[in-house]
Write a protein that holds these residues in place. Structure first.
Motif: not given
Ligand code: HEM
Length: 504
Positions: A374-375, A378, A406, A410, A485, A489
């Motif tokens: 959960y940056t 993001p 992000y 991910n 976003s 975030l």
């Protein structure tokens, strides 16, 4: 007459068509080999990216499709979306690609050309002035503030949790706002105790308006904006936050002139605790301004507002999502709690010290893993100011670059099991095996986050205080997280959990 009317109608349309074709052709000359399309004629991908929720869905869809960097268009403006760690390294380390993208313009009315939004020689100069404020031996003194405020937070959460499931986001956000106001300006905002205060309302409103303007074609057009209701609401909110900052600055300057700065033994206005208020960020700016009269009152105000904006929503996002991850992974939570028991030994309710924070190595891995999935920030935006060589092409002047931290976080860049919440991926050996730019939540290079050490201290202090007091459990209903976003975030529907007190 009919010909003239037609000419009046058709001329702007024709100019628009020519302008659009020219611009798309200009960018495509260099970007034709970058995956992605130019989107719909005249609109580009605007219809697919018209809200913070749709933005992150769209970006992840494109990233999964292309598995690498890709382009998109908003109208005739090209955006190069960067996801590969090697390219993140190129852009973030560049000494020339330093100007922020157009999206940051919406922050100008609030934070002016402060550190986060400014550019050129002024940004360079301000970065130099502000940097000493973030030296670790200055930050150490803020632990008192973290302790006082996290104590208030824990009490608020305890009261609220007796009613059942609790959305932690608003509590954590007000907490982060109190911390940043006290450490930046030395004032006690009391957002935790007074959530309806004008300042809290106005700063929340300004954040919402920045996001609305980023996604609304009408609100983003400069000449139309003053005719909207949002403009007048923004004007009201700006007056509140700017007046507050200006008053604090003026009073503090008077204190300095009268040599009335607080020392180690004076009483802070916040909770009547003894605190050395001399360390606040504002004093560093005021001290500097006495040696350089080109560093104006307005510039000081802009930096103060920049810290308040940049330093509260980001940490609130990181704290809230880490609590979420802990509440959904009991085994990892147990390990983090065991570490805290070993550090605090027989007094889990005592105040946290700087040394305690250094010892929270497992909690630090948990926080990093949460910021990976959960940056908090993001995406970062840059604008190309001069034609610049990149890979086997040229980045043309005027191109916007979006660096999607992000996406980088991910993806397989973090390891094959990237969908799994696994703090162990941040142990020293595993970290070494990855590209250094595969995890950069605080950005990197010349424009990295100046507050990252401060933020990490605040995160550890807060989360450890909550974890020592409560066992975090999932809520009584299934809550799928829908992300949105914009600049930070967020979870679209808050972050719910059950908090069970570990002791009464
Ligand atoms: C978890 C918390 C935080 C995260 C994830 C975070 C992340 C970031 C990121 C990604 C940037 C953008 C850098 C770029 O454009 O390359 C940034 C910039 C910045 N951050 Fe943070 N930040 C956090 C907390 C803070 C705090 C607590 C403060 C202040 C006390 C702060 C102050 C700033 C400032 C002033 C900048 C602009 C730096 C410059 O452009 O020179 N941040 N942050």
């Amino acid at each position: 007459m009919l010909v003239e009317i037609l000419a009046v109608i058709l001329a702007p349309i024709l100019s628009w068509v020519i302008y659009w074709s020219y611009r798309v052709h200009y960018f495509e000359k260099y970007l034709k080999n970058v995956p992605g399309t130019t989107g719909l004629p005249f609109l580009g991908h605007i219809l697919e990216i018209n809200s913070p929720k749709k933005l992150i869905e769209y970006v992840m869809k494109c990233y999964r499709l292309h598995n690498t960097n890709f382009k998109c268009y908003l109208g005739s403006q090209a955006y190069l979306n960067i996801t590969d760690p090697e390219d993140l390294e190129f852009f973030l380390s560049s000494p020339i690609i330093l100007r922020k993208s157009d999206a940051y313009n919406y922050l100008h009315s609030w934070a002016g050309e402060g550190l986060a939004t400014g550019s050129g020689s002024r940004w360079k100069k301000h970065r130099k002035i502000v940097s000493p404020a973030f030296h670790f031996n200055k930050l150490e003194k803020f632990i008192d503030v973290f302790n006082t405020q996290s104590n208030i937070l824990v009490n608020k959460l305890e009261r609220e949790s007796q009613k059942g499931d609790i959305n932690v986001v608003p509590f954590v956000t007000r907490y982060a706002l109190d911390i940043i106001c006290e450490t930046t300006m030395g004032t006690c905002l009391n957002a935790q105790d007074d959530p309806n205060s004008k300042y809290v309302y106005s700063s929340n409103l300004l954040t919402d308006i920045v996001i609305d303007r980023m996604f609304s074609p009408l609100l983003s057009i400069g000449v139309l904006y003053p005719f909207s209701r949002t403009y007048w609401r923004q004007k009201f909110a700006l007056k509140v936050v700017h007046t507050y900052a200006k008053t604090v600055i003026a009073n503090r300057r008077k204190d300095i002139l009268r040599n009335l700065r607080m020392d180690e033994n004076t009483i802070s206005p916040c909770k009547n605790e003894k605190r050395n208020k001399k360390n606040i960020f504002l004093d560093i700016l005021l001290d500097y301004s006495q040696t350089d009269n080109t560093f104006t009152e307005e510039q000081i105000r802009e930096e103060v507002d920049t810290f308040i904006y940049g330093g509260h929503d980001t940490t609130a996002s990181a704290i809230s999502f880490t609590l979420y991850c802990l509440s959904r992974h009991p085994e990892i939570q147990r390990k983090a709690y065991e570490e805290l028991k070993a550090i605090y030994f027989d007094d889990l309710q005592r105040k946290t010290t700087y040394k305690d924070l250094q010892e929270m190595s497992y909690l630090e891995m948990v926080i990093k893993e949460s910021m990976r999935i959960y940056t908090p920030v993001p995406v970062i935006g840059r604008m190309i100011e001069e034609d610049t060589a990149w890979r086997d092409t040229i980045l043309p002047k005027g191109l916007m670059i979006y660096l999607w931290l992000y996406c980088t976080h991910n993806s397989v860049n973090s390891g094959e099991d990237f969908e799994r919440f696994n703090p162990e991926r941040f142990n020293v050996d595993v970290s070494k095996s990855r590209h250094p730019f595969s995890f950069v939540p605080f950005s990197a290079g010349p424009r990295n986050c100046i507050g990252q050490k401060f933020a990490m201290m605040e995160l550890k202090c807060t989360i450890s205080a909550i974890l020592r007091k409560f066992e975090l459990c999932p809520p009584s209903f299934e809550q799928p997280i829908v992300l949105s976003s914009a600049l930070v975030l967020k979870s679209n529907d808050g972050i719910y959990m059950k908090l069970k007190s570990r002791y009464s």
